[in-house]
Write an enzyme that holds these catalytic residues in place. Structure first.
Site, PDB file in Angstrom:
ATOM      1  N   ASP A 130       0.847  -1.197   0.000  1.00  0.00           N
ATOM      2  CA  ASP A 130       0.000   0.000   0.000  1.00  0.00           C
ATOM      3  C   ASP A 130       0.881   1.246   0.000  1.00  0.00           C
ATOM      4  O   ASP A 130       1.669   1.460   0.927  1.00  0.00           O
ATOM      5  CB  ASP A 130      -0.907  -0.025   1.241  1.00  0.00           C
ATOM      6  CG  ASP A 130      -2.104   0.905   1.084  1.00  0.00           C
ATOM      7  OD1 ASP A 130      -2.399   1.318  -0.049  1.00  0.00           O
ATOM      8  OD2 ASP A 130      -2.731   1.217   2.107  1.00  0.00           O
ATOM      9  N   TYR A 132       1.231   5.601  -0.451  1.00  0.00           N
ATOM     10  CA  TYR A 132       0.712   6.733   0.343  1.00  0.00           C
ATOM     11  C   TYR A 132       0.816   7.969  -0.535  1.00  0.00           C
ATOM     12  O   TYR A 132       1.184   9.042  -0.077  1.00  0.00           O
ATOM     13  CB  TYR A 132       1.617   6.848   1.577  1.00  0.00           C
ATOM     14  CG  TYR A 132       1.137   7.675   2.735  1.00  0.00           C
ATOM     15  CD1 TYR A 132      -0.119   7.475   3.308  1.00  0.00           C
ATOM     16  CD2 TYR A 132       1.980   8.626   3.317  1.00  0.00           C
ATOM     17  CE1 TYR A 132      -0.519   8.211   4.411  1.00  0.00           C
ATOM     18  CE2 TYR A 132       1.589   9.361   4.428  1.00  0.00           C
ATOM     19  CZ  TYR A 132       0.329   9.151   4.968  1.00  0.00           C
ATOM     20  OH  TYR A 132      -0.068   9.870   6.079  1.00  0.00           O
ATOM     21  N   HIS A 137      -4.419  13.574   1.095  1.00  0.00           N
ATOM     22  CA  HIS A 137      -4.722  12.681   2.216  1.00  0.00           C
ATOM     23  C   HIS A 137      -3.574  12.696   3.231  1.00  0.00           C
ATOM     24  O   HIS A 137      -3.799  12.786   4.445  1.00  0.00           O
ATOM     25  CB  HIS A 137      -4.949  11.247   1.715  1.00  0.00           C
ATOM     26  CG  HIS A 137      -4.986  10.227   2.816  1.00  0.00           C
ATOM     27  ND1 HIS A 137      -6.059  10.102   3.684  1.00  0.00           N
ATOM     28  CD2 HIS A 137      -4.073   9.313   3.228  1.00  0.00           C
ATOM     29  CE1 HIS A 137      -5.817   9.140   4.555  1.00  0.00           C
ATOM     30  NE2 HIS A 137      -4.614   8.647   4.308  1.00  0.00           N
ATOM     31  N   ARG A 146       0.245  16.539  13.505  1.00  0.00           N
ATOM     32  CA  ARG A 146       1.296  17.558  13.431  1.00  0.00           C
ATOM     33  C   ARG A 146       0.750  18.767  12.684  1.00  0.00           C
ATOM     34  O   ARG A 146       1.078  19.003  11.515  1.00  0.00           O
ATOM     35  CB  ARG A 146       2.514  17.015  12.661  1.00  0.00           C
ATOM     36  CG  ARG A 146       3.210  15.800  13.270  1.00  0.00           C
ATOM     37  CD  ARG A 146       4.287  15.235  12.331  1.00  0.00           C
ATOM     38  NE  ARG A 146       3.744  14.856  11.035  1.00  0.00           N
ATOM     39  CZ  ARG A 146       3.189  13.674  10.772  1.00  0.00           C
ATOM     40  NH1 ARG A 146       3.147  12.740  11.694  1.00  0.00           N
ATOM     41  NH2 ARG A 146       2.686  13.418   9.575  1.00  0.00           N
ATOM     42  N   GLU A 202     -10.946   3.876   2.983  1.00  0.00           N
ATOM     43  CA  GLU A 202      -9.993   4.728   2.264  1.00  0.00           C
ATOM     44  C   GLU A 202     -10.162   4.450   0.779  1.00  0.00           C
ATOM     45  O   GLU A 202     -10.031   3.313   0.337  1.00  0.00           O
ATOM     46  CB  GLU A 202      -8.549   4.468   2.708  1.00  0.00           C
ATOM     47  CG  GLU A 202      -8.262   4.928   4.137  1.00  0.00           C
ATOM     48  CD  GLU A 202      -6.770   4.948   4.481  1.00  0.00           C
ATOM     49  OE1 GLU A 202      -5.965   4.334   3.750  1.00  0.00           O
ATOM     50  OE2 GLU A 202      -6.415   5.592   5.490  1.00  0.00           O
ATOM     51  N   GLU A 204      -8.952   4.155  -2.666  1.00  0.00           N
ATOM     52  CA  GLU A 204      -7.665   4.023  -3.343  1.00  0.00           C
ATOM     53  C   GLU A 204      -7.847   3.424  -4.731  1.00  0.00           C
ATOM     54  O   GLU A 204      -8.866   2.814  -5.044  1.00  0.00           O
ATOM     55  CB  GLU A 204      -6.714   3.128  -2.529  1.00  0.00           C
ATOM     56  CG  GLU A 204      -6.473   3.623  -1.108  1.00  0.00           C
ATOM     57  CD  GLU A 204      -5.264   2.987  -0.445  1.00  0.00           C
ATOM     58  OE1 GLU A 204      -4.409   2.422  -1.148  1.00  0.00           O
ATOM     59  OE2 GLU A 204      -5.180   3.062   0.794  1.00  0.00           O
ATOM     60  N   ASP A 234      -9.194   0.395   1.379  1.00  0.00           N
ATOM     61  CA  ASP A 234      -8.284   0.055   2.473  1.00  0.00           C
ATOM     62  C   ASP A 234      -9.017   0.342   3.797  1.00  0.00           C
ATOM     63  O   ASP A 234      -8.711   1.308   4.503  1.00  0.00           O
ATOM     64  CB  ASP A 234      -7.023   0.910   2.329  1.00  0.00           C
ATOM     65  CG  ASP A 234      -6.007   0.680   3.434  1.00  0.00           C
ATOM     66  OD1 ASP A 234      -6.043  -0.393   4.055  1.00  0.00           O
ATOM     67  OD2 ASP A 234      -5.188   1.586   3.668  1.00  0.00           O
ATOM     68  N   ARG A 238      -9.478   3.169  12.890  1.00  0.00           N
ATOM     69  CA  ARG A 238      -8.656   4.321  13.294  1.00  0.00           C
ATOM     70  C   ARG A 238      -8.228   4.268  14.751  1.00  0.00           C
ATOM     71  O   ARG A 238      -7.134   4.745  15.102  1.00  0.00           O
ATOM     72  CB  ARG A 238      -9.419   5.623  13.055  1.00  0.00           C
ATOM     73  CG  ARG A 238      -9.830   5.854  11.617  1.00  0.00           C
ATOM     74  CD  ARG A 238      -8.638   5.977  10.709  1.00  0.00           C
ATOM     75  NE  ARG A 238      -9.046   6.220   9.326  1.00  0.00           N
ATOM     76  CZ  ARG A 238      -8.223   6.108   8.288  1.00  0.00           C
ATOM     77  NH1 ARG A 238      -6.953   5.747   8.462  1.00  0.00           N
ATOM     78  NH2 ARG A 238      -8.655   6.341   7.074  1.00  0.00           N
ATOM     79  N   GLN A 241      -5.523   1.658  15.008  1.00  0.00           N
ATOM     80  CA  GLN A 241      -4.334   2.211  14.341  1.00  0.00           C
ATOM     81  C   GLN A 241      -3.590   3.206  15.237  1.00  0.00           C
ATOM     82  O   GLN A 241      -2.362   3.159  15.353  1.00  0.00           O
ATOM     83  CB  GLN A 241      -4.768   2.883  13.036  1.00  0.00           C
ATOM     84  CG  GLN A 241      -3.620   3.400  12.168  1.00  0.00           C
ATOM     85  CD  GLN A 241      -4.119   3.955  10.823  1.00  0.00           C
ATOM     86  OE1 GLN A 241      -5.309   3.916  10.526  1.00  0.00           O
ATOM     87  NE2 GLN A 241      -3.199   4.455  10.015  1.00  0.00           N
ATOM     88  N   LYS A 254      -5.507  -2.530   9.686  1.00  0.00           N
ATOM     89  CA  LYS A 254      -5.739  -2.615   8.245  1.00  0.00           C
ATOM     90  C   LYS A 254      -5.920  -4.061   7.775  1.00  0.00           C
ATOM     91  O   LYS A 254      -6.500  -4.280   6.714  1.00  0.00           O
ATOM     92  CB  LYS A 254      -4.518  -2.044   7.492  1.00  0.00           C
ATOM     93  CG  LYS A 254      -4.148  -0.618   7.865  1.00  0.00           C
ATOM     94  CD  LYS A 254      -4.913   0.394   7.068  1.00  0.00           C
ATOM     95  CE  LYS A 254      -4.293   1.778   7.182  1.00  0.00           C
ATOM     96  NZ  LYS A 254      -4.988   2.740   6.301  1.00  0.00           N
ATOM     97  N   THR A 258      -9.254  -5.838   3.008  1.00  0.00           N
ATOM     98  CA  THR A 258      -9.093  -4.853   1.942  1.00  0.00           C
ATOM     99  C   THR A 258     -10.014  -5.319   0.827  1.00  0.00           C
ATOM    100  O   THR A 258     -10.016  -6.508   0.507  1.00  0.00           O
ATOM    101  CB  THR A 258      -7.631  -4.823   1.450  1.00  0.00           C
ATOM    102  OG1 THR A 258      -6.781  -4.483   2.555  1.00  0.00           O
ATOM    103  CG2 THR A 258      -7.434  -3.822   0.324  1.00  0.00           C
ATOM    104  N   THR A 356      -4.683   6.715  -0.287  1.00  0.00           N
ATOM    105  CA  THR A 356      -5.991   7.347  -0.363  1.00  0.00           C
ATOM    106  C   THR A 356      -5.944   8.560  -1.278  1.00  0.00           C
ATOM    107  O   THR A 356      -5.052   9.408  -1.153  1.00  0.00           O
ATOM    108  CB  THR A 356      -6.438   7.781   1.039  1.00  0.00           C
ATOM    109  OG1 THR A 356      -6.354   6.642   1.885  1.00  0.00           O
ATOM    110  CG2 THR A 356      -7.859   8.310   1.024  1.00  0.00           C
ATOM    111  N   GLU A 370     -10.724  12.283   7.204  1.00  0.00           N
ATOM    112  CA  GLU A 370     -10.501  13.632   6.686  1.00  0.00           C
ATOM    113  C   GLU A 370     -11.794  14.444   6.669  1.00  0.00           C
ATOM    114  O   GLU A 370     -11.819  15.605   7.056  1.00  0.00           O
ATOM    115  CB  GLU A 370      -9.927  13.557   5.274  1.00  0.00           C
ATOM    116  CG  GLU A 370      -8.594  12.841   5.190  1.00  0.00           C
ATOM    117  CD  GLU A 370      -8.209  12.531   3.759  1.00  0.00           C
ATOM    118  OE1 GLU A 370      -8.276  11.353   3.372  1.00  0.00           O
ATOM    119  OE2 GLU A 370      -7.870  13.478   3.025  1.00  0.00           O
TER     120      GLU A 370
END
Lengths: 423, 423
Positions: A130, A132, A137, A146, A202, A204, A234, A238, A241, A254, A258, A356, A370
C-alpha cells in the site's frame, strides 16, 4: 487513434452499447463462475461476461495464447505474459465482439449474465503493498498529529509505502466484519479490548502487477510491468491504528480486510485517459534520477473521477466525495521503480494500493478521517443522518469513470462492502 | 517422557548419533532436491535427508497421510494437516529410523547426503509478518531515537508487528545483494541515491503457521496453529530505514531479502525445551484477556541458545553474540492470538519473525545497530578487524541449540548469507 478506442464501435452484445462501465472500448478482465460452474477467466462486455478459455480456439497466435492463459482459476498466467499478448487479445476481442462480428453465433453460448455469476478475485495475490501517494490525504492525516508540519520531510522524495496483508484482500461484495481489537479510549489510562469504534474506508486505486523482476526495474520500463487497475478500499480501524502503529506502522488496523473491484481495467483501455503528471508545486524537490523519466512525466498519470457513495440502513446512496486520480503525487511507474530499486522481487498478481486519493477541497476527501476532521465534525447526510465513522449496516461503494472528448467513457464497476457488527 | 525424546535412542544412520543438530530426537522437516532430481519433502537425520513421499507406503494411517502430504514441492499441505498427523509421522519415523529398525534396508535407497542436495524454502509463504517481541532489542533501538523513553507506551500491551515481504524470503545460503536506495547522509540537506552504507542483520526466530483460520484464534488454541520453527535473518538497511520509515514503517530497508534456515523444527521436537514465560518485571501491566492463558504462561516459551557468527574475508567465524529465545516478551501463542483477533486470516505456510532477540547484556545483542550503538562504537573482532556495519564479503550465520539435562540436545542447522557488493 488505436481502432479499439473508436467511439463509434458497437457490439452485438446490445447492453454494451452505451454501458457506463463496460462498452466495447473497455474489455476488462476478471474471474467468474457461472451458476454451478467452475472459476475461469473472462472479459466483461455490457452486462455479460465472455468465457475466454472457451473461445480461445477462435483466436490465433498471441491472442490465443493470452486467452488460454486466462482459462484457469486466476489470471496470474495471463498477467505474466505481459503487454504483447494482452494487446493482441484486446484487438481480437474488439473485432470478435463487434456489431458486425462474423462469429457472434459462436460466441453467444459462452456469454453469461454477470448478474447470475459469482465474481472472484482476479488473481492469486502474492504480496500486497500500500502506497501513500495521495498528497492531500497525507497532508490531512498528518495535520491531525502535526498541525504545523503535516507532511514529513521524506514525503516529496520517497514514494512512501508499507507492506499490507495479501490473505485478506477480498472481492467487492464481501461484507466487512467490524474488527475487535485493542484501543486506548480518550481519558483512559490503559488500553481496552472491544469492537473498533472508529471504522473508516480509504478510497484508493489498485495496480495489478504483470511480469515480475529479478533486478531493479528502471522507471522507463516500469509501465511494462503493470497489468491493469482496479478500485481498492483500504478499510481502516482508526482507534486500533492510533494505538498500535508506532513505531512499525499499521497492522491489525488494516489487515482485517481490503476490498477490490473485480474487473482489471487494462493499460490499453486507459490509454486515452493518460495525462501528464501534474507539475510539482514551485519549490518541491525534483525526484532523484531513478524516479524521473521524461516520458512518464509526459503521460504516466491518469485522469479518472473516483467517487465514494454511502448507503445507510435509512437511505442513500449518498455521494460522500469525488476526486481525481490525477491528485496522486507519484506516478504508477514511479511506484514500480521505487519498489524494486533495492532488489525487491515483484511477481505477476502482486497488488499495489495507491494510497488514499483526496482532492484539495473537502468535497473530495477520500476517507471519513478527513471529512470529519478525525471524528470532530460529523458529516451530515442528505436524509439528516450524521456520520463520524461507519456504522453497522453501512454500505460503502466506490466507482470510477474515465471520460474524454472524442472517446467512449469507460468505468471500473464497483468496489462495495457492507459493515457487519463485530462478532 | 514421550518415547521419541528418549536420549538413549540411536539411529541406524550413524551420523545421526551425537549429531549436534539432527539426532533421531529432532526429525526436522524440509524440502530438498537430490542431484538431478525434483524438489520434495524430507526429514533430516544426521547428515542425511529421507525422502518422505518415497517411504509413505511403509507407514499407516495418519503418518502415511502426513508423509504423502510432504511429497510435493512445498510442505504447505503437511502444515495444513495440523498436529495429529505431524505427531503420528514423528512417532513412525522415530521407529523406522531407529538403530533396531526392521526396515533399514527399505529406507536406505531413499536417504540422500544433505551436502549433495539443494535445500529449498520449506513452504510457499503466503504472508510474512515480523513481530518486535525482543524487548531488549526494542529498548536498545528505541534508545537511539528516544534516550529517555526508549519503549513506546504500547509496547507492553501490544505484540507489535508489521507486514513484511513474502517474495524475498530466501533459504539459507542465498547471497544477499547490498541494496541501493535513498538515504540522507549526515550533514546533507536532501537525500541521495546509492548503495546502503549501514547494512545490518537481525537475529530472529521464525514461526511457521500450520492450519489457518477464518475466525479469531483464542490463545488457548493458538499452539495448534504452529507447524514449527526456524532461524530468520531480517537483513536491514539502516540508512534507508531511517529516511523512509516514517510514518508507515520499514519498507525497502527490509524487503530486499529475509533469510531463513531450511529445516522446520517441530513443536514436538521442542517439547522438552518449553519453559514458563519469564515473569514480567514488577510494574509491567498484565496483558488483556485475549492475550492471557495460564497454560501458555506456564509452558509456552522456549529456552534455546541463539548465536550470531561473522566470517569476514580475513578470518572467523567469530561469535558476535549469544542470547536466548526466553528473552522474548511475548509468547508464540500470544503472537498468533493477537494477529488473528481482528479477523485476519492466517494460512498454512505463513511465516512470522519473532523480532530481534537480544539479551540484556552487550554480549547478547542481536544486531550490529545495538552492538555498535548505532554505528558510534565499532565492534573489534578477535583478528583485529572492526565493524560498524556489514562489509561486502562478510558472511553472517545464525545457529540455535536446545539443551536440557536428561535430553538429547538438538539444533536448527544454519541460517547463513554472504553480502555481495551492490550491483
Amino acid at each position: 487513434m488505436d481502432a479499439t478506442h473508436d467511439p463509434k464501435l458497437r457490439s452485438f452484445v446490445e447492453s454494451a452499447n452505451g454501458h457506463p462501465d463496460f462498452p466495447l472500448q473497455n474489455l476488462p478482465l476478471g474471474v467468474f463462475a457461472p451458476p454451478g460452474g467452475r472459476k475461469r477467466g473472462g472479459v466483461a462486455i455490457g452486462d455479460k461476461v465472455l468465457d475466454l478459455g472457451a473461445i480461445a480456439a477462435l483466436l490465433q497466435g498471441e491472442a490465443e495464447r493470452a486467452a488460454e492463459a486466462a482459462s484457469g482459476e486466476v489470471l496470474n498466467p495471463l498477467f505474466a505474459l505481459g503487454a504483447g499478448p494482452r494487446r493482441a487479445l484486446r484487438a481480437a476481442l474488439s473485432r470478435l465482439l463487434a456489431a458486425d462480428s462474423a462469429q457472434a453465433a459462436e460466441l453467444r453460448p459462452h456469454l453469461y449474465d454477470i448478474a447470475a455469476c459469482t465474481l472472484h478475485l482476479p488473481a492469486r495475490i502474492g504480496d500486497y503493498t500500500d502506497f501513500y501517494a495521495g498528497i492531500h490525504h497525507a497532508t490531512n492525516a498528518g495535520k491531525l498529529f502535526r498541525p504545523d508540519s503535516p507532511l514529513l520531510p521524506n514525503y516529496k522524495h520517497v514514494p512512501v509505502a508499507y507492506h499490507g496483508r495479501a490473505s485478506t484482500v477480498r472481492v467487492s461484495g464481501s461484507a466487512v466484519r467490524r474488527p475487535m481489537g485493542q484501543r486506548k479510549l480518550p481519558g483512559e489510562e490503559g488500553p481496552s479490548f472491544g469492537p473498533c469504534l472508529r471504522l473508516d474506508y480509504e478510497m484508493e486505486f489498485g495496480i495489478w502487477i504483470g511480469p515480475g523482476n529479478d533486478a531493479p526495474i528502471p522507471i522507463g520500463r516500469a509501465a511494462e510491468h503493470i497489468a491493469g487497475f482496479c478500485l481498492l478500499n483500504d478499510w481502516s480501524a482508526r482507534d486500533i491504528q492510533a494505538w498500535e502503529a508506532q513505531p512499525l506502522g499499521p497492522f491489525l488496523a488494516k489487515n482485517f480486510q481490503t476490498s477490490i473491484s473485480p474487473w482489471v481495467v487494462t493499460p490499453e483501455a486507459l490509454a486515452p485517459f493518460r495525462i501528464a503528471q501534474p507539475a510539482r508545486p514551485a519549490g518541491d524537490p525534483k525526484p532523484l534520477d531513478y524516479l524521473w523519466d521524461a516520458a512518464d512525466q509526459a503521460g504516466g498519470a491518469l485522469d479518472l473521477a473516483v467517487e465514494v457513495l454511502l448507503q445507510t440502513q435509512q437511505g442513500g446512496p449518498f455521494r460522500l466525495s469525488i476526486a481525481s486520480t490525477s491528485q496522486l503525487y507519484w506516478t504508477f511507474a514511479q511506484m514500480v521503480a521505487h519498489h524494486t530499486v533495492g532488489g525487491c522481487a515483484l511477481a505477476p498478481g502482486d497488488l499495489f494500493g495507491s494510497g488514499t486519493i483526496s482532492a484539495p477541497s473537502e468535497d473530495g476527501y477520500g476517507a471519513l478521517l478527513e471529512l470529519t476532521y478525525g471524528g470532530q465534525k460529523p458529516v451530515r447526510l442528505p436524509n439528516g443522518e450524521e456520520r463520524r465513522f461507519l456504522e453497522d449496516g453501512d454500505t460503502v461503494s466506490f466507482r470510477a469513470r474515465a471520460a474524454r472528448d472524442g472517446y467512449a467513457p469507460i468505468g471500473f464497476g464497483e468496489c462495495r462492502g457492507t459493515v457487519l457488527p463485530a462478532a
